[in-house]
Design a protein around this motif. Structure first.
Motif, PDB file in Angstrom:
ATOM      1  N   GLU A 107      -0.519 -61.790  20.028  1.00 24.90           N
ATOM      2  CA  GLU A 107      -0.823 -61.870  21.184  1.00 24.90           C
ATOM      3  C   GLU A 107       0.190 -60.539  21.796  1.00 24.90           C
ATOM      4  N   VAL A 170       2.857 -64.189  17.083  1.00 25.59           N
ATOM      5  CA  VAL A 170       1.758 -65.365  16.422  1.00 25.59           C
ATOM      6  C   VAL A 170       2.489 -66.436  15.857  1.00 25.59           C
ATOM      7  N   GLU A 171       1.555 -67.703  16.019  1.00 28.56           N
ATOM      8  CA  GLU A 171       2.266 -68.764  15.757  1.00 28.56           C
ATOM      9  C   GLU A 171       2.106 -68.740  13.924  1.00 28.56           C
ATOM     10  N   HIS A 174      -0.682 -68.186  11.367  1.00 26.22           N
ATOM     11  CA  HIS A 174      -1.973 -67.901  11.939  1.00 26.22           C
ATOM     12  C   HIS A 174      -1.933 -66.300  11.844  1.00 26.22           C
ATOM     13  N   LYS A 247      -7.840 -66.524  17.859  1.00 31.14           N
ATOM     14  CA  LYS A 247      -7.145 -68.039  17.923  1.00 31.14           C
ATOM     15  C   LYS A 247      -8.292 -68.995  17.584  1.00 31.14           C
TER      16      LYS A 247
END
Length: 345
Positions: A107, A170-171, A174, A247
């Motif tokens: 993101e 980004v997590e 992921h 996502k």
């Protein structure tokens, strides 16, 4: 009055050397509202400091990886300078960076720009930065700062160059691409471009020169638009339409189709042992690319490795997720289509 005082009062100034500090300050004042309009959770843009802070927790991240990109606009700027069409190149600058972040599943959070010129025109620079702010709003990231460099002798008067820098997150776990989840038979979904975006403009300018047309002439491939208007169409930003699908876990990989076109960019997101097999008849070649190919006598292979040919972004998805991904893209206002699949290399 002493000789030393006379020398002090009559000595050279920075303005004598061609650098107008006052103009720079006027520009900062002019663009502060533009930066403020891009505020987002985690950041409150405020120009004038030495750096910008961002609160990842306020942006909703728990265990994020930071992703960074940088890019420019290239020789598309030559057309902007020659025609005075400075309003859209800022969108191009943002797009070239944030679409790269998107290919990693990240993101976009922050954006900074670098504007270098021989002699600063406050109005031209403000128009460029207004485009940057618009691009940031489209991408959902904050314009938190930048640098304006007036460098007489380095650039001719009227010339300028742009560079952009973006930061995303980004997590953990992921980040794309998911190379270990890709298999033969996975589908390639193409997302339509708005034109050549910001790639291949050195070749485009050669084709225009060969055509004998001027920038103000009617574009042979676009109704009611001049050649400059049509070729300066800003790069499409895909963040708000594509990121929700990523996502949701519906996408295995993505590629931003920039320099290198549809030949060199897809392999950057495809697992070893696999390759992209495009169905080149799956979408109609937009008129601008048809005109470039015909007027320039450019081969199919050269077109496909130089331009996006109407596909600005690709997604690799499982066949069972293709319908949902296509529906999401179409609902978000994109042009989207299945344009190939992965095969064993």
């Amino acid at each position: 009055m002493s000789d030393n005082t006379d020398k002090l009062h009559n000595g050279l100034t920075y303005a004598d050397a061609g650098v107008d500090i006052d103009a720079g300050e006027l520009l900062v004042d002019a663009i502060k509202p533009l930066a403020k309009s891009t505020a987002r959770p985690g950041s409150e843009p405020s120009l004038g400091g030495f750096g910008a802070l961002f609160d990842l927790k306020a942006a909703g991240f728990n265990d994020p990886l930071i992703v960074t990109t940088t890019d420019g606009v290239g020789t598309k700027l030559k057309i902007a300078i020659e025609t005075g069409r400075h309003d859209g190149v800022g969108v191009d600058l943002v797009a070239m960076c944030v679409n790269d972040l998107l290919a990693q599943g990240a993101e976009p959070l922050l954006f900074l720009d670098y504007y270098a010129t021989g002699k600063l025109s406050v109005d031209d620079a403000r128009r460029v930065v207004a485009g940057i702010a618009e691009g940031c709003r489209q991408a959902g990231c904050a314009l938190v700062g930048g640098e304006t460099a007036e460098m007489p002798g380095m650039y001719s008067d009227g010339d300028y160059d742009l560079a952009g820098f973006s930061l995303g997150a980004v997590e953990r776990g992921h980040a794309l691409p998911y190379l270990d989840r890709q298999h033969p038979g996975d589908l390639i979904i193409g997302v339509g471009s708005s034109g050549p975006h910001s790639n291949g403009y050195s070749l485009i300018r050669k084709v225009v020169e060969k055509s004998g047309l001027s920038w103000g002439d009617d574009a042979p491939f676009a109704r009611d638009r001049s050649l400059a208007q049509a070729l300066m169409e800003p790069t499409r930003i895909y963040v708000k339409s594509v990121l929700p699908l990523m996502k949701a876990g519906l996408v295995k990989a993505g590629a931003h189709i920039t320099g290198g076109g549809l030949i060199e960019n897809p392999p950057r997101c495809i697992a070893e042992g696999l390759e992209a097999a495009f169905d080149w008849d799956a979408w109609p070649m937009p008129h601008v690319f048809q005109w470039l190919a015909e007027t320039g006598g450019i081969s199919d292979h050269e077109m496909r490795r130089t331009f996006n040919c109407g596909v600005g972004f690709i997604l690799i998805v499982s066949p069972e997720n293709a319908e949902e991904v296509l529906a999401g893209l179409l609902e978000a206002g994109e042009t989207a289509f299945v344009c190939g699949q992965l095969v064993a290399s």
